[in-house]
Design an enzyme around this catalytic site. Structure first.
Site, PDB file in Angstrom:
ATOM      1  N   GLY A  48      31.355  -8.341  30.899  1.00  0.00           N
ATOM      2  CA  GLY A  48      30.300  -7.461  31.408  1.00  0.00           C
ATOM      3  C   GLY A  48      29.341  -8.237  32.292  1.00  0.00           C
ATOM      4  O   GLY A  48      29.691  -9.288  32.837  1.00  0.00           O
ATOM      5  N   SER A  49      28.132  -7.731  32.401  1.00  0.00           N
ATOM      6  CA  SER A  49      27.164  -8.337  33.315  1.00  0.00           C
ATOM      7  C   SER A  49      26.564  -9.615  32.729  1.00  0.00           C
ATOM      8  O   SER A  49      26.542  -9.809  31.505  1.00  0.00           O
ATOM      9  CB  SER A  49      26.044  -7.327  33.579  1.00  0.00           C
ATOM     10  OG  SER A  49      25.413  -7.014  32.366  1.00  0.00           O
ATOM     11  N   VAL A  67      23.624  -8.875  30.213  1.00  0.00           N
ATOM     12  CA  VAL A  67      23.999  -8.539  28.824  1.00  0.00           C
ATOM     13  C   VAL A  67      24.707  -9.737  28.177  1.00  0.00           C
ATOM     14  O   VAL A  67      24.584  -9.962  26.969  1.00  0.00           O
ATOM     15  CB  VAL A  67      24.856  -7.245  28.782  1.00  0.00           C
ATOM     16  CG1 VAL A  67      25.249  -6.911  27.351  1.00  0.00           C
ATOM     17  CG2 VAL A  67      24.082  -6.068  29.386  1.00  0.00           C
ATOM     18  N   GLY A  68      25.392 -10.538  28.994  1.00  0.00           N
ATOM     19  CA  GLY A  68      26.026 -11.757  28.467  1.00  0.00           C
ATOM     20  C   GLY A  68      25.009 -12.643  27.757  1.00  0.00           C
ATOM     21  O   GLY A  68      25.284 -13.228  26.713  1.00  0.00           O
ATOM     22  N   GLU A  84      32.915 -13.316  29.904  1.00  0.00           N
ATOM     23  CA  GLU A  84      33.519 -13.037  31.212  1.00  0.00           C
ATOM     24  C   GLU A  84      32.504 -12.210  31.982  1.00  0.00           C
ATOM     25  O   GLU A  84      32.360 -11.006  31.740  1.00  0.00           O
ATOM     26  CB  GLU A  84      34.834 -12.254  31.040  1.00  0.00           C
ATOM     27  CG  GLU A  84      35.925 -13.024  30.318  1.00  0.00           C
ATOM     28  CD  GLU A  84      36.572 -14.104  31.187  1.00  0.00           C
ATOM     29  OE1 GLU A  84      36.171 -14.277  32.353  1.00  0.00           O
ATOM     30  OE2 GLU A  84      37.471 -14.782  30.678  1.00  0.00           O
TER      31      GLU A  84
HETATM   32  P1  NAD Z   1      27.409  -4.225  31.072  1.00  0.00           P
HETATM   33  O1  NAD Z   1      27.028  -5.635  30.822  1.00  0.00           O
HETATM   34  O2  NAD Z   1      26.357  -3.251  31.410  1.00  0.00           O
HETATM   35  O3  NAD Z   1      28.180  -3.615  29.799  1.00  0.00           O
HETATM   36  C1  NAD Z   1      29.231  -4.288  29.151  1.00  0.00           C
HETATM   37  C2  NAD Z   1      29.255  -3.888  27.684  1.00  0.00           C
HETATM   38  O4  NAD Z   1      28.035  -4.279  27.074  1.00  0.00           O
HETATM   39  C3  NAD Z   1      29.412  -2.384  27.450  1.00  0.00           C
HETATM   40  O5  NAD Z   1      30.327  -2.185  26.402  1.00  0.00           O
HETATM   41  C4  NAD Z   1      28.006  -1.930  27.084  1.00  0.00           C
HETATM   42  O6  NAD Z   1      27.998  -0.871  26.169  1.00  0.00           O
HETATM   43  C5  NAD Z   1      27.406  -3.167  26.441  1.00  0.00           C
HETATM   44  N1  NAD Z   1      25.953  -3.263  26.676  1.00  0.00           N
HETATM   45  C6  NAD Z   1      25.263  -2.832  27.775  1.00  0.00           C
HETATM   46  N2  NAD Z   1      23.942  -3.095  27.638  1.00  0.00           N
HETATM   47  C7  NAD Z   1      23.792  -3.702  26.444  1.00  0.00           C
HETATM   48  C8  NAD Z   1      22.673  -4.220  25.718  1.00  0.00           C
HETATM   49  N3  NAD Z   1      21.433  -4.149  26.205  1.00  0.00           N
HETATM   50  N4  NAD Z   1      22.897  -4.769  24.507  1.00  0.00           N
HETATM   51  C9  NAD Z   1      24.137  -4.845  24.000  1.00  0.00           C
HETATM   52  N5  NAD Z   1      25.228  -4.366  24.628  1.00  0.00           N
HETATM   53  C10 NAD Z   1      25.073  -3.806  25.830  1.00  0.00           C
HETATM   54  O7  NAD Z   1      28.547  -4.295  32.209  1.00  0.00           O
HETATM   55  P2  NAD Z   1      29.264  -3.084  32.937  1.00  0.00           P
HETATM   56  O8  NAD Z   1      28.293  -2.403  33.825  1.00  0.00           O
HETATM   57  O9  NAD Z   1      30.018  -2.277  31.946  1.00  0.00           O
HETATM   58  O10 NAD Z   1      30.332  -3.887  33.822  1.00  0.00           O
HETATM   59  C11 NAD Z   1      30.046  -4.428  35.078  1.00  0.00           C
HETATM   60  C12 NAD Z   1      29.758  -5.907  34.997  1.00  0.00           C
HETATM   61  O11 NAD Z   1      30.816  -6.577  34.328  1.00  0.00           O
HETATM   62  C13 NAD Z   1      29.691  -6.548  36.373  1.00  0.00           C
HETATM   63  O12 NAD Z   1      28.661  -7.495  36.400  1.00  0.00           O
HETATM   64  C14 NAD Z   1      31.045  -7.238  36.514  1.00  0.00           C
HETATM   65  O13 NAD Z   1      31.075  -8.311  37.406  1.00  0.00           O
HETATM   66  C15 NAD Z   1      31.292  -7.671  35.102  1.00  0.00           C
HETATM   67  N6  NAD Z   1      32.724  -7.848  34.865  1.00  0.00           N
HETATM   68  C16 NAD Z   1      33.208  -9.104  34.661  1.00  0.00           C
HETATM   69  C17 NAD Z   1      34.569  -9.291  34.488  1.00  0.00           C
HETATM   70  C18 NAD Z   1      35.171 -10.649  34.264  1.00  0.00           C
HETATM   71  O14 NAD Z   1      36.319 -10.713  33.845  1.00  0.00           O
HETATM   72  N7  NAD Z   1      34.460 -11.727  34.519  1.00  0.00           N
HETATM   73  C19 NAD Z   1      35.420  -8.192  34.507  1.00  0.00           C
HETATM   74  C20 NAD Z   1      34.870  -6.932  34.720  1.00  0.00           C
HETATM   75  C21 NAD Z   1      33.517  -6.764  34.886  1.00  0.00           C
END
Ligand code: NAD
Length: 479
Positions: free
Chosen positions: A199-200, A203-204, A221
């Protein structure tokens, strides 16, 4: 009426109970032969093959992902992951002997690949099936139990994942919890043995902070801005076609998507012609509107649509020129492929991950300025270089840092099964895919077996006499 506090309490109790059952099961899985993991992977493969239409329909209803892209980037890649694991698992799980050397004379030693235990997989929406089930393949291959939290933004795909897992696995082996951040927050309280988050970066950081409380290991990731550099020696037509494909795939909502472009000023004009040609012809018929083609997806939701429109209009207000596209339609979260020229470096488009079909282009005179710029930014997930000059290729390899890199192509390094996939610092921690995914979910346990009554270390046991000091001096000199 049950209030929020009671609901959270009930959820926590439910999760703790599931966690306990998975922990008990994990102890049993640890002792299993790799053959049983193969059986699980084969079941998974059979289900995916039998349900490709269901997966395709689900991602289409989530954000109009084109049929072909769903098959290619959701189903095929997962099947490829499973096939590689099926073919390689015997080799991956085999203990790896290490040499004893003179200092460990008489002993034997090896690395034992032990499952980590109970794992949490949190995934994003942009490749909602692939990025959930890909890590699950690695978790199963390594012998773990897992709880999956798919994205709340792709509810149809999450439902298919829940159905699949429910049909294939008992809950103590693999379970799915659907919902948004509130569910992730509760899950993150538990002492998982490993957390695999995609994810982002924002949030990471939340995930890593929560993991630190339990010292859970993490694979993160994440995202970021992946630069593309086009040198004057590049084949411009080839570069333009590949960049259009990589940028428009999934409507630009790909973690390794080419984010922004630096092109040598001497070839800019010629490249722009090729770029416009492929924008007009690759995903649609010439003259056809991007709205009409079935090959072009939509932006996931209103929030992201508005974020992108805002970034686009402020870049133009700040001096960027619109070279191609710029059509938007809020009713469909539609943004047409858009190219901007001379984009000021302080704008959101050049500062934040774009994650949409907008390509900012800037020119450069020499590679020093590009390398310096890249090294001043957070480390990228991917770097793309189009150049036929080996010295320039070497410069970028040695002078920049990114999780992955690709010369004369984009995106395809993601699926090279024998390469590690992952970011570095801001774009991620740890690696995935194939053997690297197996290792992410394994504890590489060091196992040393000594002969009874003997150890070369005895030579150095106290009392620390002058003779022993001499032996240590010799060892320090020669080993
Ligand atoms: P996100 O970080 O918003 O969400 C990812 C997950 O985290 C979801 O399941 C969501 O429910 C959970 N989440 C969101 N906010 C949270 C919080 N405050 N506390 C706990 N959990 C929370 O990411 P997204 O919008 O779903 O995906 C897009 C991002 O992911 C982009 O930055 C993209 O570059 C990245 N991404 C990376 C890879 C990789 O392999 N490196 C692959 C795909 C996407």
């Amino acid at each position: 009426m049950i209030d929020e506090k009671q609901q959270t309490k009930a959820l926590d109790a439910d999760l703790s109970e599931l966690f306990l059952r998975q922990s008990q099961k994990a102890l049993l899985l640890r002792q299993e032969s790799y053959g049983l993991r193969i059986e699980r992977l084969k079941k998974l493969k059979a289900w995916v093959l039998a349900n490709t239409t269901k997966i395709r329909d689900a991602v289409y209803s989530d954000f109009k992902k084109p049929e072909f892209e769903a098959d290619l980037s959701e189903t095929f890649v997962v099947l490829a992951d499973i096939n590689l694991a099926l073919k390689s698992l015997k080799k991956w799980t085999k203990p790896k002997s290490v040499p004893a050397g003179l200092t460990y004379f008489g002993s034997s030693a090896f690395v034992h690949y032990e499952p980590k235990g109970v794992c949490l997989i949190i995934s994003p929406w942009n490749y909602p099936f692939n990025l959930c089930i890909g890590p699950l393949v690695s978790a199963i291959a390594a012998g773990n139990t897992a709880i999956i939290k798919p994205s709340e933004l792709t509810p149809n795909t999450s439902q298919v994942i829940a159905q699949m897992v429910g049909e294939l696995f008992p809950q103590e082996e693999v379970a799915v919890y659907q919902g948004g951040p509130e569910i992730t927050q509760r899950l993150l309280q538990l002492p998982f043995n490993h957390i695999f988050f995609t994810g982002s970066s924002a949030v990471g950081k939340i995930v890593m902070e929560a993991a630190a409380k339990n010292l859970s290991s993490v694979t993160l990731e994440l995202g970021g801005k992946s630069p593309v550099i086009i040198d004057k020696t590049a084949n411009l037509k080839d570069a333009a076609e590949k960049i259009v494909w990589g940028k428009l795939l999934n409507c630009g909502q790909t973690c390794v998507s080419p984010d922004y472009l630096f092109i040598h000023e001497s070839v800019r004009e010629s490249f722009m012609e090729h770029l416009k040609y492929f924008l007009e012809t690759l995903f649609k018929q010439p003259g056809e509107n991007f709205k009409e083609t079935p090959n072009y997806a939509r932006i996931i939701n209103k929030k992201h649509y508005q974020r992108l429109c805002q970034a686009l209009s402020t870049a133009i207000e700040d001096g960027a020129s619109l070279v191609y596209g710029g059509d938007v339609d809020e009713t469909e979260n539609f943004i047409s492929p858009t190219v901007l020229d001379n984009v000021p470096l302080h704008t959101t488009l050049m500062k934040e991950e774009i994650f949409g079909p907008i390509l900012p282009v800037n020119t450069f005179k020499n590679h020093d300025e590009v390398i310096q710029y890249i090294n001043g930014q957070p480390k990228a997930l991917s770097l793309y270089l189009f150049s036929n000059d080996k010295r320039i290729q070497k410069r970028y390899r040695l002078e920049t840092s990114s999780g992955t890199a690709c010369v004369n192509d984009v995106v395809v390094q993601f699926q090279q099964p024998h390469l590690p996939f992952g970011g570095v610092n801001e774009s991620g921690i740890g690696k995935s895919h194939g053997h690297f995914g197996f290792l992410a979910f394994s504890n590489e346990k060091a196992w040393l077996k000594q002969r009874v009554g003997f150890t070369s270390a005895k030579l150095l046991y106290p009392p620390y006499s002058a003779a022993k000091k001499r032996i240590l001096n010799i060892l320090m000199k020669y080993f």
